[in-house]
Design an enzyme around this catalytic site. Structure first.
Site, mmCIF file in Angstrom:
data_model
loop_
_atom_site.group_PDB
_atom_site.id
_atom_site.type_symbol
_atom_site.label_atom_id
_atom_site.label_comp_id
_atom_site.label_asym_id
_atom_site.label_seq_id
_atom_site.Cartn_x
_atom_site.Cartn_y
_atom_site.Cartn_z
ATOM 1 N N TYR A 204 0.838 -1.198 0.000
ATOM 2 C CA TYR A 204 0.000 0.000 0.000
ATOM 3 C C TYR A 204 0.878 1.254 0.000
ATOM 4 C CZ TYR A 204 -3.832 3.195 1.032
ATOM 5 O OH TYR A 204 -4.733 4.224 0.957
ATOM 6 N N SER B 272 -6.503 0.735 -4.346
ATOM 7 C CA SER B 272 -6.615 2.173 -4.108
ATOM 8 C C SER B 272 -5.240 2.822 -4.288
ATOM 9 C CB SER B 272 -7.195 2.423 -2.711
ATOM 10 O OG SER B 272 -7.606 3.754 -2.570
ATOM 11 N N ASP C 171 -17.918 2.887 -7.380
ATOM 12 C CA ASP C 171 -16.786 3.406 -6.610
ATOM 13 C C ASP C 171 -16.756 4.927 -6.776
ATOM 14 O OD1 ASP C 171 -14.475 4.038 -5.326
ATOM 15 O OD2 ASP C 171 -13.213 2.596 -6.366
ATOM 16 N N HIS D 203 -15.766 0.808 -3.642
ATOM 17 C CA HIS D 203 -14.317 0.790 -3.412
ATOM 18 C C HIS D 203 -13.871 -0.535 -2.810
ATOM 19 C CE1 HIS D 203 -10.638 3.021 -3.622
ATOM 20 N NE2 HIS D 203 -10.365 2.825 -2.356
#
Length: 703
Positions: free
Chosen positions: A475, A555, A638, A675
């Site tokens: 991430y 993301s 999303d 999402h």
């Protein structure tokens, strides 16, 4: 491991011929438009700008054509059904949340196993009758309406229930009468980035004006705070705070447990500021008074009201965090819990104590303090992992918390505050033997010499021969920490000889604000270098090879995967960029994308534009390059990272890299999802498709 893949025999028998289907793929033709934008003297083409219109018939047709291609490809993978069956079996066990006490009742969520949504229950006392409070599965035909907020009033008479439809971040608030356990007529719309902060028989909440144009793509501006009195219409709600002169700010409110004060938090991330301001308002007042009026890169979170002031968690002059007391009058600020070498992850209060959660090498430590800041004890945890909970009311004698790790299913414990003892409350009921698996934390060196941690999980007895199918997950952003956690859907993959790796990249919060800052804005390349170094470490140590490695992230992690695939297409065989921020020049023009400027910077700034343009996944796709097999995942609802990011990226990838790539470059677009997956079935379907795509393109089968 004995004949663990049968790779040679499979290759010779032709059973993995489907892995080279990409040579036969005919990608949908995506038409281009003459769109040129100029940034600081640099002209940038945006030929797929039309895909930003999520409501057009053209975009709808494009989505349909892409999905037909992708699902036809996936359906031809012979073992996909077997994967889904195994994931369903692994996930089919009861899952509970830790109970929350309110009055005479204990409230908790339970999922029987494969329910699309967890059901909210309450129990009278610790051993009383259990009753259903709300079953979200009955709220929509496809069970994609989620219960996102459940907030009880202090007296337990009412509760705010927040609902999200189809995975959207937009919420609709309703009020429930807890005596009859029925929803009342109150209905509050256009709620986003909000909680429900009770004060008497009303509550504060935050909302936006009704958006112009697409509700799922239009920019969200002018975040407003209202107060709603139970039993009234939304039109009668009292506007408490707004700041139309600064439309790209968040305004949220909490109340102290005694409800004497409301706290207003104001953040200005659209202007690149990473912290927040803090104001308070007494119950009998009508305006907020500042505790911290200046919005900077420092954060302030009100923990509780005590005596003549407030306990506040902050990182001002303390990158790892500390707890301060702010006293009214001339006393000002004083330190209760000083900064430690380990980052403070959060502070809860219950039973007249403070529970401070710290992260030491990405594993939880919990310490109990008195309200004056005196350390009383550490809470012994079952092992190295992640503990959450440790919050309640001032008169609570005990709290519940959940502990988990990669090989430790979520387990609920009851902590006696007076005795300082934990007892097992509820253990996960699933067929899983932790002794069959192992997790190891390693530290590898990044490009600039920085030591970066990662957790590696696999079955015991794994042979380090460089041939193990491996997922590297990352991430690296927004001060978010990737902590150890259990996933039942990971078990079938590990049983196939798979290796799961979670890398704690810079940009996250694993080592405090300094770690975060090393992966922000002009230093974002550090995050990509860390991820590449993690892949190289796994290959060097023979956990896997580039032909057996898959990169995965969602993301901000989707941005990570998309960028690394461009910079090092040779490093992996498969890539899964999920709901990614792929257009780094225009991300701030949709919904709440402006909120990310504090982490990314903005193309409106010349120096930041140069960096963003240099790594933006959409703008750095290479022609005549052998790309890994890529399956982009996104969803039509999303409205956090709008699907246009993935649409444009997929179109450019197929146009520019497709002709030179022997592997598939596909996009999977879910419906009535956002999402994240909007229900259990969709989550299992997506995960089974990911495993099937991965194994097929690695020349493996699912045994």
């Amino acid at each position: 491991m004995k004949s663990k893949y049968l790779i040679m025999s499979l290759l010779s028998s032709g059973l993995v011929a489907e892995a080279v289907q990409a040579q036969k793929l005919n990608y949908p033709i995506t038409h281009t438009v003459e769109q040129i934008d100029e940034y600081h003297g640099v002209k940038v083409a945006d030929p797929f700008r039309w895909l930003e219109d999520d409501r057009s018939e053209e975009t709808e047709a494009w989505v349909k054509a892409q999905n037909e291609l992708t699902f036809d490809y996936l359906d031809r993978i012979s073992f996909k059904g077997k994967i889904y069956q195994e994931l369903e079996e692994a996930y089919n066990y009861p899952k509970y949340s830790a109970p929350k006490k309110k009055g005479d009742y204990y409230y908790f969520y339970k999922n029987d196993g494969l329910q699309n949504q967890s059901v909210l229950y309450r129990q009278l006392g610790e051993n009383g009758t259990v009753e259903v409070v709300l079953d979200p599965n009955a709220l929509s035909a496809d069970a994609t309406t989620r219960l996102t907020v459940f907030s009880l009033s202090k007296n337990g008479k009412y509760a705010v229930c927040g609902f999200s439809k189809g995975g959207s971040d937009w919420q609709e608030y309703r009020v429930m009468n807890m005596k009859t356990v029925e929803l009342m007529s109150d209905k509050l719309e256009w709620v986003k980035v909000s909680g429900a902060a009770w004060q008497g028989d009303g509550f504060y909440y935050s909302r936006y004006p009704k958006p112009d144009g697409s509700a799922l793509a239009a920019k969200n501006e002018n975040h407003q705070v209202y107060f709603h009195q139970v039993g009234t219409d939304q039109q009668a709600d009292r506007l408490v705070f707004e700041d139309p002169a600064n439309p790209q700010r968040f305004h949220t409110v909490s109340t102290t447990e005694d409800e004497q004060f409301a706290a207003l938090y104001v953040s200005d991330r659209g202007q690149g500021k990473d912290g927040n301001g803090l104001w308070v308002m007494a119950q009998n007042e009508s305006t907020f008074q500042p505790i911290k009026a200046e919005i900077s890169d420092f954060s302030y979170g009100l923990i509780e009201h005590v005596e003549d002031g407030f306990l506040i968690e902050t990182n001002e002059q303390a990158p790892n965090g500390k707890v301060m007391k702010w006293s009214r009058g001339d006393k000002g600020w004083s330190t209760l819990i000083a900064e430690k070498p380990e980052p403070l992850q959060g502070v809860g209060s219950a039973g007249g104590k403070l529970f401070a959660s710290y992260s030491k090498d990405v594993t939880t430590r919990i310490y109990v303090y008195g309200l004056t800041g005196a350390l009383e004890r550490e809470v012994p945890l079952p092992g190295l992992g992640t503990a959450s909970g440790f919050g309640g009311e001032a008169d609570d004698a005990f709290v519940f918390y959940t502990f988990t790790s990669f090989t430790y299913p979520p387990t609920i414990f009851r902590y006696d505050i007076g005795k300082g003892e934990s007892t097992l409350f509820k253990k996960a009921e699933l067929s899983f033997n932790p002794e069959d698996y192992q997790t190891k934390q390693v530290f590898f060196k990044s490009k600039d010499g920085t030591a970066v941690p990662a957790f590696i999980t696999h079955k015991k007895g794994l042979e380090l021969d460089g041939q193990n199918p491996t997922i590297l997950y990352g991430y690296g952003g927004f001060n978010i920490s990737l902590t150890p956690s259990f996933s039942a859907t990971r078990i079938p993959f590990l049983n196939q000889g798979g290796v799961y790796v979670q890398a704690n990249l810079r940009g996250g919060g694993e080592y405090g604000e300094k770690w975060h800052e090393q992966g922000m804005k002009l230093k974002k390349q550090n995050v990509f270098d860390d991820f590449i170094a993690a892949a190289e470490y796994l290959i060097e140590e023979k956990y896997t090879s580039s032909d057996k490695l898959a990169l995965q992230g969602g993301s901000n992690g989707g941005l990570l995967v998309g960028t690394v695939v461009n910079q090092r297409p040779d490093i992996c065989r498969v890539a899964f960029p999920a709901v990614g921020v792929m257009d780094m020049l225009r991300f701030h023009k949709f919904t709440i994308g402006w909120n990310w400027i504090a982490d990314y910077g903005s193309s409106d700034n010349a120096e930041e534009f140069e960096v963003l343009y240099g790594y933006s996944p959409l703008h750095n796709i290479r022609a005549n390059t052998s790309y890994p097999a890529v399956m982009i995942t996104t969803a039509d609802h999303d409205d956090r990272v709008v699907p246009a990011h993935s649409f444009k990226y997929a179109a450019e990838l197929q146009r520019t890299a497709g002709p030179g790539s022997e592997r598939p470059l596909l996009i999977r677009i879910d419906t009535n999802s956002g999402h994240g997956a909007s229900n259990t079935k969709k989550a299992l379907e997506t995960q089974s498709d990911i495993y099937a795509f991965m194994f097929s393109n690695m020349g493996l089968t699912w045994k």
